[in-house]
Design a protein around this motif. Structure first.
Motif, mmCIF file in Angstrom:
data_model
loop_
_atom_site.group_PDB
_atom_site.id
_atom_site.type_symbol
_atom_site.label_atom_id
_atom_site.label_comp_id
_atom_site.label_asym_id
_atom_site.label_seq_id
_atom_site.Cartn_x
_atom_site.Cartn_y
_atom_site.Cartn_z
ATOM 1 N N THR A 1 0.774 -1.081 0.028
ATOM 2 C CA THR A 1 -0.127 -0.191 -0.122
ATOM 3 C C THR A 1 0.841 1.157 0.076
ATOM 4 O OG1 THR A 1 -0.057 -0.097 2.176
ATOM 5 C CG2 THR A 1 -2.034 -1.141 1.351
ATOM 6 N N TYR B 1 3.056 9.262 4.110
ATOM 7 C CA TYR B 1 4.169 10.421 4.222
ATOM 8 C C TYR B 1 5.131 9.930 2.865
ATOM 9 C CZ TYR B 1 6.333 6.421 5.927
ATOM 10 O OH TYR B 1 6.958 5.043 6.047
ATOM 11 N N CYS B 2 4.653 8.944 2.115
ATOM 12 C CA CYS B 2 5.820 8.474 1.211
ATOM 13 C C CYS B 2 5.928 9.334 -0.143
ATOM 14 C CB CYS B 2 5.612 6.905 1.139
ATOM 15 S SG CYS B 2 6.887 6.515 -0.212
ATOM 16 N N SER C 1 7.595 4.504 -5.802
ATOM 17 C CA SER C 1 7.022 3.283 -5.486
ATOM 18 C C SER C 1 5.362 3.031 -5.771
ATOM 19 C CB SER C 1 7.034 2.648 -4.001
ATOM 20 O OG SER C 1 6.348 3.482 -3.267
ATOM 21 N N THR D 1 9.493 -1.690 -1.912
ATOM 22 C CA THR D 1 9.395 -2.971 -0.750
ATOM 23 C C THR D 1 9.853 -4.253 -1.752
ATOM 24 O OG1 THR D 1 7.513 -2.009 0.261
ATOM 25 C CG2 THR D 1 8.153 -4.263 0.794
HETATM 26 S S1 SF4 Z 1 8.384 2.878 -0.243
HETATM 27 FE FE1 SF4 Z 1 8.312 2.385 2.225
HETATM 28 S S2 SF4 Z 1 7.298 4.143 2.876
HETATM 29 FE FE2 SF4 Z 1 7.017 4.326 0.571
HETATM 30 S S3 SF4 Z 1 5.013 3.240 0.217
HETATM 31 FE FE3 SF4 Z 1 6.230 1.764 0.200
HETATM 32 S S4 SF4 Z 1 6.636 1.039 2.351
HETATM 33 FE FE4 SF4 Z 1 5.677 2.885 2.573
#
Ligand code: SF4
Length: 386
Positions: free
Chosen positions: A24, A28-29, A33, A73
């Motif tokens: 998901t 904050y990201c 991704s 991830t």
């Molecule tokens: S890269 Fe890390 S912080 Fe960003 S959505 Fe994926 S798990 Fe969350």
């Protein structure tokens, strides 16, 4: 490339690979991704392997000392796809016998069998994105796992044989207090990881958090509390026998993240994959950020590099200075002189004098470094030296 600073070439030994998928999207990201898109996993890895082969063919490269698979991830991938990348790297690149092979994982995406397979494939450093051990904070962050799952993933990593594990934590979160931070920190330290990264939340444009803050639907802790949390971190980590070696990083002796140290030293690194940035022989290359387009281009034999910047020796010197100040030991003056023919004390002159006078930067016999007062103000100090 004649105008690049070829004479400054240093031994390049690190390789970064980016996996742009997540379960998901955290609130904050701003990393490159995307959630979902599982139909892209196999074609993406296929394309990534193609790029790896291409990059390897641009060698000869010195044997790799570090391979870092980050994201995103990486552990969202079926295990065989992930281990297949490591195998492919081994086929394409010479590796040092003691190479550090790190993989970023998220609790809730890995179990002991998965981690055992990674370990057998030669992965010897695991980074677990825990962020907090308080479930309400995890929920606010939009993380897809619980605190219990995080502790379980750590145990699974140990059971699988990992003796070098990093935990990522975040402080300065909405609703976080020095008390809740202390609990998260203590829980993390009670697991006795070899490495701990503590990142302060920064609100990035385009994230849910940026919207919430703008619409006054979210409050961040006061500056004073953040400083207190920072002190708690330092005290807790030192008491746990860890060294503070970079602004946001702590480790047991000998467990510095080799890949990141290479980065903070501003040494060369190779990189492949969506949004990945490489830096080699004074040239920085940034790859496109869209996974579908990346796959299409690799299939069609079109370059995936969208930005290419050739750094002058002076620009590279300044970057090395800024990056190196992130390390607690600071920047070695002699190394800068040898690498660039410039001494930072002479080069920055009055600007540096002022920072020293303000007690933000100090000069030792060999190094230039941030003081304890300067560290929380690192960004402002660095802005003076950019
Ligand atoms: S890269 Fe890390 S912080 Fe960003 S959505 Fe994926 S798990 Fe969350």
């Amino acid at each position: 490339m004649s105008h690049c600073h070829a004479k400054l070439v240093v031994t390049m030994t690190a390789l970064y690979l980016h996996i742009p998928f997540c379960r998901t999207k955290c609130h904050y990201c701003s990393f490159s991704s995307r959630a979902g898109c599982s139909e892209l996993y196999t074609p993406y890895i296929h394309a990534l392997k193609k790029e790896l082969t291409q990059v390897a063919g641009m060698g000869p490269h010195p044997p790799l000392q570090s391979l870092f698979i980050g994201g995103g991830t990486p552990s969202i991938l079926p295990c065989s796809l992930l281990t297949g990348i490591v195998d492919h790297c081994r086929e394409q690149f010479a590796m040092m016998p003691d190479i550090e092979i790190s993989v970023e994982t998220n609790p809730g995406t890995v179990d002991e069998r998965y981690l055992q397979a990674l370990y057998r494939a030669g992965v010897n450093r695991l980074s677990l994105g825990v962020q907090s051990f308080a479930d309400p904070e995890l929920k606010i962050l939009g993380r897809s796992h619980t605190a219990e799952e995080a502790a379980g993933a750590f145990q699974a990593a140990r059971n699988a044989g990992f003796t070098n594990v990093n935990l990522d934590l975040m402080c300065g979160l909405p609703g976080q207090t020095p008390l809740s931070w202390k609990k998260s920190l203590d829980l993390a330290l009670s697991l006795q990881p070899e490495h701990l990264s503590v990142y302060q939340l920064s609100i990035e444009p385009g994230t849910q958090f940026a919207d919430l803050l703008k619409n006054k639907k979210m409050e961040l802790p006061e500056e004073e509390d953040i400083l207190l949390m920072d002190r708690q971190t330092q005290r807790g980590c030192l008491a746990a026998g860890m060294q503070h070696y970079e602004i946001s990083n702590y480790c047991l002796a000998g467990y510095e993240c080799r890949h990141n140290v290479n980065y903070w030293l501003n040494e060369d690194y190779l990189a492949c994959g969506v949004a990945a940035v490489s830096f080699r022989k004074g040239v920085r290359e940034k790859r496109i950020t869209d996974a579908r387009e990346y796959i299409r281009r690799m299939d069609a034999g079109i370059s995936v590099v969208e930005e290419r910047e050739c750094l002058s020796a002076e620009a590279s010197f300044r970057e090395t200075m800024i990056m190196g100040l992130r390390l607690i030991r600071g920047v070695c003056r002699e190394t800068l002189v040898q690498r660039y023919g410039r001494d930072p004390v002479q080069y920055y002159g009055p600007v540096l004098d002022k920072l020293v006078h303000l007690g933000l930067v100090e000069l030792t016999d060999t190094h230039l470094r941030l003081t304890g007062t300067g560290r929380p103000l690192a960004n402002q100090v660095m802005a003076e030296l950019v």
